[in-house]
Design a protein around this motif. Structure first.
Motif, PDB file in Angstrom:
ATOM      1  N   PHE B 169      24.985  50.935  80.535  1.00  0.00           N
ATOM      2  CA  PHE B 169      25.563  50.633  79.229  1.00  0.00           C
ATOM      3  C   PHE B 169      24.440  50.361  78.249  1.00  0.00           C
ATOM      4  O   PHE B 169      23.550  49.556  78.531  1.00  0.00           O
ATOM      5  N   PHE B 170      24.483  51.042  77.130  1.00  0.00           N
ATOM      6  CA  PHE B 170      23.482  50.807  76.089  1.00  0.00           C
ATOM      7  C   PHE B 170      24.183  50.301  74.837  1.00  0.00           C
ATOM      8  O   PHE B 170      24.963  51.031  74.237  1.00  0.00           O
ATOM      9  N   ASP B 171      23.921  49.061  74.475  1.00  0.00           N
ATOM     10  CA  ASP B 171      24.520  48.535  73.257  1.00  0.00           C
ATOM     11  C   ASP B 171      23.504  48.695  72.124  1.00  0.00           C
ATOM     12  O   ASP B 171      22.566  47.922  71.992  1.00  0.00           O
ATOM     13  N   GLU B 172      23.700  49.704  71.327  1.00  0.00           N
ATOM     14  CA  GLU B 172      22.820  50.034  70.198  1.00  0.00           C
ATOM     15  C   GLU B 172      21.361  50.215  70.619  1.00  0.00           C
ATOM     16  O   GLU B 172      20.486  49.468  70.199  1.00  0.00           O
ATOM     17  N   PRO B 173      21.098  51.268  71.422  1.00  0.00           N
ATOM     18  CA  PRO B 173      19.741  51.451  71.957  1.00  0.00           C
ATOM     19  C   PRO B 173      18.698  51.787  70.908  1.00  0.00           C
ATOM     20  O   PRO B 173      17.519  51.521  71.119  1.00  0.00           O
ATOM     21  N   THR B 174      19.087  52.375  69.778  1.00  0.00           N
ATOM     22  CA  THR B 174      18.069  52.808  68.818  1.00  0.00           C
ATOM     23  C   THR B 174      18.009  51.956  67.557  1.00  0.00           C
ATOM     24  O   THR B 174      17.158  52.193  66.706  1.00  0.00           O
ATOM     25  N   THR B 175      18.877  50.957  67.455  1.00  0.00           N
ATOM     26  CA  THR B 175      18.841  50.095  66.274  1.00  0.00           C
ATOM     27  C   THR B 175      17.497  49.372  66.207  1.00  0.00           C
ATOM     28  O   THR B 175      17.044  48.796  67.187  1.00  0.00           O
ATOM     29  N   GLY B 176      16.868  49.424  65.049  1.00  0.00           N
ATOM     30  CA  GLY B 176      15.607  48.697  64.872  1.00  0.00           C
ATOM     31  C   GLY B 176      14.380  49.468  65.316  1.00  0.00           C
ATOM     32  O   GLY B 176      13.285  48.929  65.334  1.00  0.00           O
ATOM     33  N   LEU B 177      14.550  50.734  65.711  1.00  0.00           N
ATOM     34  CA  LEU B 177      13.391  51.541  66.094  1.00  0.00           C
ATOM     35  C   LEU B 177      13.064  52.530  64.979  1.00  0.00           C
ATOM     36  O   LEU B 177      13.951  52.953  64.234  1.00  0.00           O
ATOM     37  N   ASP B 178      11.793  52.913  64.898  1.00  0.00           N
ATOM     38  CA  ASP B 178      11.449  53.940  63.915  1.00  0.00           C
ATOM     39  C   ASP B 178      12.024  55.274  64.407  1.00  0.00           C
ATOM     40  O   ASP B 178      12.324  55.430  65.593  1.00  0.00           O
ATOM     41  N   PRO B 179      12.176  56.259  63.513  1.00  0.00           N
ATOM     42  CA  PRO B 179      12.870  57.502  63.884  1.00  0.00           C
ATOM     43  C   PRO B 179      12.233  58.225  65.051  1.00  0.00           C
ATOM     44  O   PRO B 179      12.933  58.824  65.872  1.00  0.00           O
ATOM     45  N   ILE B 180      10.897  58.143  65.154  1.00  0.00           N
ATOM     46  CA  ILE B 180      10.231  58.866  66.238  1.00  0.00           C
ATOM     47  C   ILE B 180      10.532  58.186  67.566  1.00  0.00           C
ATOM     48  O   ILE B 180      10.914  58.827  68.552  1.00  0.00           O
ATOM     49  N   MET B 181      10.386  56.844  67.582  1.00  0.00           N
ATOM     50  CA  MET B 181      10.666  56.122  68.815  1.00  0.00           C
ATOM     51  C   MET B 181      12.144  56.246  69.175  1.00  0.00           C
ATOM     52  O   MET B 181      12.498  56.349  70.349  1.00  0.00           O
ATOM     53  N   ALA B 182      13.001  56.274  68.167  1.00  0.00           N
ATOM     54  CA  ALA B 182      14.430  56.454  68.431  1.00  0.00           C
ATOM     55  C   ALA B 182      14.659  57.756  69.181  1.00  0.00           C
ATOM     56  O   ALA B 182      15.443  57.813  70.129  1.00  0.00           O
ATOM     57  N   ASP B 183      13.927  58.781  68.774  1.00  0.00           N
ATOM     58  CA  ASP B 183      14.099  60.067  69.439  1.00  0.00           C
ATOM     59  C   ASP B 183      13.577  60.035  70.874  1.00  0.00           C
ATOM     60  O   ASP B 183      14.163  60.642  71.777  1.00  0.00           O
ATOM     61  N   VAL B 184      12.460  59.300  71.083  1.00  0.00           N
ATOM     62  CA  VAL B 184      11.942  59.137  72.450  1.00  0.00           C
ATOM     63  C   VAL B 184      13.012  58.475  73.324  1.00  0.00           C
ATOM     64  O   VAL B 184      13.262  58.890  74.454  1.00  0.00           O
ATOM     65  N   ILE B 185      13.648  57.453  72.772  1.00  0.00           N
ATOM     66  CA  ILE B 185      14.680  56.732  73.534  1.00  0.00           C
ATOM     67  C   ILE B 185      15.884  57.637  73.786  1.00  0.00           C
ATOM     68  O   ILE B 185      16.445  57.635  74.886  1.00  0.00           O
ATOM     69  N   ASN B 186      16.267  58.405  72.776  1.00  0.00           N
ATOM     70  CA  ASN B 186      17.361  59.352  72.989  1.00  0.00           C
ATOM     71  C   ASN B 186      17.053  60.304  74.139  1.00  0.00           C
ATOM     72  O   ASN B 186      17.892  60.537  75.006  1.00  0.00           O
ATOM     73  N   ASP B 187      15.819  60.832  74.118  1.00  0.00           N
ATOM     74  CA  ASP B 187      15.419  61.734  75.202  1.00  0.00           C
ATOM     75  C   ASP B 187      15.496  61.038  76.549  1.00  0.00           C
ATOM     76  O   ASP B 187      15.933  61.611  77.544  1.00  0.00           O
ATOM     77  N   LEU B 188      15.029  59.781  76.542  1.00  0.00           N
ATOM     78  CA  LEU B 188      15.023  59.021  77.791  1.00  0.00           C
ATOM     79  C   LEU B 188      16.449  58.843  78.328  1.00  0.00           C
ATOM     80  O   LEU B 188      16.702  58.982  79.528  1.00  0.00           O
ATOM     81  N   ILE B 189      17.370  58.553  77.425  1.00  0.00           N
ATOM     82  CA  ILE B 189      18.758  58.372  77.848  1.00  0.00           C
ATOM     83  C   ILE B 189      19.316  59.675  78.399  1.00  0.00           C
ATOM     84  O   ILE B 189      19.914  59.712  79.477  1.00  0.00           O
TER      85      ILE B 189
END
Ligand SMILES: Nc1ncnc2c1ncn2[C@@H]1O[C@H](COP(=O)(O)OP(=O)(O)OP(=O)(O)O)[C@@H](O)[C@H]1O
Ligand SMILES: [Mg+2]
Lengths: 256, 260
Positions: B169-189
């Protein structure tokens, strides 16, 4: 406002609270005998609860013993004071004042710290996180604190007994003109093992009260910093009241 | 009913939850298939986090039934709950890192405490997982309070996946991240779900992230799931609520409770 309604609501609130404390305590007691046991955490808590309370407990015991000696000397009207002062000091300290004063001081320090720490963990969802990581919060947080407090309070009180009697001795010999050897002999002759042991049993019970109430208030804190502040205050107040009440009950059981 | 469909990984039936007079979940029905990545969208305060906490057993629903792998977990407590939770990994909205422990011990916690793994071995895995979220070894020795908000989020993510759970369960995994890091996290998920075959339920307000990680999207509004469909259909849902949310418009059927 309807006064009868108010009384009714207060009664219901009290009964609800007693029910919640009982549920919490039964869960806490179960966690004491159910593995896993976190030995390292027990050790860490013993250090925090016991060792770091030594200075504050030592000072209060010393001055209490000293004041006690003075009062008995004055109140005893100097008649037979030679025998009276050491006896009442040692009795008063070991049976009542040592355990009670040490525990009240520790309640102020430790119950507050436990409630603040666990309360913060509650409002920042760290306790929820423990559960999702397959770790029972009672085993991880409550059991080590209760075990540590129940084990260390008797040790602390034993030290408080010695320092308190020493405080009386210092005042009596330096200020009131008592003979060193006679004072100590009087203390020693009069003291029974049971006086000390009863005080140590009380100390263990008070240790349980301090840790359990600190944990209870912390677990049930809500609403951010203000809620944690309230939990901290409530922990100290409820623990102190319960210590004094439990002391009265135990005194009437042990010494009648 | 025919037994042709595979058993659901997670199933919620008529789940209700109120806090005092405030109704938060008003009969939630939701099914998540094994290996699926479901994204839940919905306005702030509509009960998304509460729903996850009900599944995890952190909150007890007032009524309804929640099953995981076909087993009713709605009212599990104690040992049975601990056992059920071994399937789960959870990234909390606020991180919920243990501030008394260094970062690596946070990440390794589920291994060392939940499963009794040796510390050395667990530390190795923790460092691997930290690397996966773009944090180096030195960060492992810091305290959570010494990290930036985005770094805390990533540590929370590393902790959620550390024990290789089969439901995350991910509760708002990308909130508060810069767009590049958000994309890294998206890829990771995406990678975690595809490679490991885990089932993921994510909450997000970030539509870019939702499009990237979701197989399926469900929208929650006023305590109910009002739309549920394949991620590719999200722009042609025909649902005015979904349209308004996806395009982030203030005007529409969803009225924000703000005083004018
Ligand atoms: N422990 C609680 N006690 C009382 N009310 C609560 C509690 N937890 C949540 N609520 C209420 O339930 C509602 C839903 O909360 P929730 O955290 O699920 O919202 P959310 O959909 O996750 O919103 P966001 O997107 O802002 O995180 C809110 O109105 C909140 O006030
Ligand atoms: Mg939320």
């Amino acid at each position: 406002m309807n006064p009868i309604g108010g009384v009714g609501r207060a009664t219901i609130a009290l009964i609800t609270e007693i029910g919640r404390v009982s549920l919490f305590l039964s869960e806490a007691l179960r966690s004491l005998v159910r593995p896993p046991f976190f030995w390292a955490l027990i050790g860490q808590q013993m250090l925090r609860i016991g060792y770091f309370s030594l200075p504050v407990v030592g000072f209060t015991a010393f001055f209490t013993g000293g004041a006690l000696a003075l009062q008995i000397f004055i109140g005893g009207d100097r008649v037979g004071a030679e025998a009276l002062v050491p006896r009442i000091v040692v009795l008063g300290i070991t049976r009542e004042l040592g355990p009670v004063i040490a525990s009240l001081m520790v309640a102020g320090r430790v119950a507050a710290a436990i409630a603040a720490e666990i309360g913060t963990m509650r409002v920042t969802e760290q306790i929820d996180a423990l559960t999702t990581l397959s770790t029972n919060p009672f085993n991880y947080l409550v059991a080590p604190r209760i075990i540590a407090a129940v084990l260390t309070m008797p040790l602390l009180v034993f030290i408080a007994d010695i320092v308190g009697v020493f405080g009386g001795y210092v005042v009596a010999t330096l200020d009131l003109g008592f003979n060193n050897a006679a004072y100590l002999q009087n203390t020693y002759d009069f003291l029974r093992t049971n006086d000390v042991v009863s005080g140590l049993v009380k100390a263990a019970v008070f240790g349980f009260i301090i840790a359990a109430l600190g944990c209870y208030q912390g677990f049930n804190s809500k609403g951010g910093a203000q809620g944690v502040g309230k939990a901290t205050t409530d922990a100290v107040v409820t623990a102190s009241i319960l210590i004094l009440a439990a002391n009265f009950v135990m005194t009437s059981l042990f010494f009648r | 009913m025919a037994e042709s469909t595979p058993p659901a990984k997670i199933e919620l039936r008529e789940v209700r939850k109120s806090f005092g007079p405030k109704v938060v979940l008003d009969g939630i029905n939701l099914t998540v298939a094994p290996g699926e990545s479901l994204v839940i969208i919905g306005g702030s305060g509509t009960g998304k986090s509460v729903m996850l906490k009900c599944i995890l057993g952190l909150l007890r629903p007032d009524s309804g039934k929640i099953s995981v792998d076909g087993e009713d977990v709605t009212r599990l407590t104690g040992r049975a709950r601990e056992k059920a939770n071994r399937h789960f990994g959870m990234l909390f909205q606020g991180g919920a890192l243990f501030d008394s422990l260094p970062v690596w011990e946070n990440v390794a916690f589920g291994l060392t405490h939940g499963r009794g793994m040796a510390r050395r071995e667990a530390k190795g895995i923790a460092i691997e997982k930290l690397a996966a979220v773009g944090l180096n070894k030195d960060v492992g020795e810091l305290r959570p309070s010494e990290l930036s908000g985005g770094m805390q989020k990533r540590v929370g993510l590393a902790r959620a996946i550390a024990a290789d759970p089969d439901i995350i369960f991910f509760d708002e995994p990308t909130t508060g991240l810069d767009p590049i890091m958000a994309d890294v996290i998206n890829d990771l998920i995406v990678k975690t779900v595809k490679m490991v075959g885990a089932t993921a339920v994510s909450i997000t307000h970030d539509m870019i992230s939702a499009r990237k990680i979701a197989d399926r999207v469900a929208m929650i509004h006023k305590g109910k799931i009002i739309w549920d469909g394949a991620a590719k259909d999200i722009d042609s849902s025909g649902n005015p609520y979904v349209d308004q949310f996806v395009h982030g418009r203030a005007d529409g059927p969803i009225q924000m409770e703000v005083r004018r």
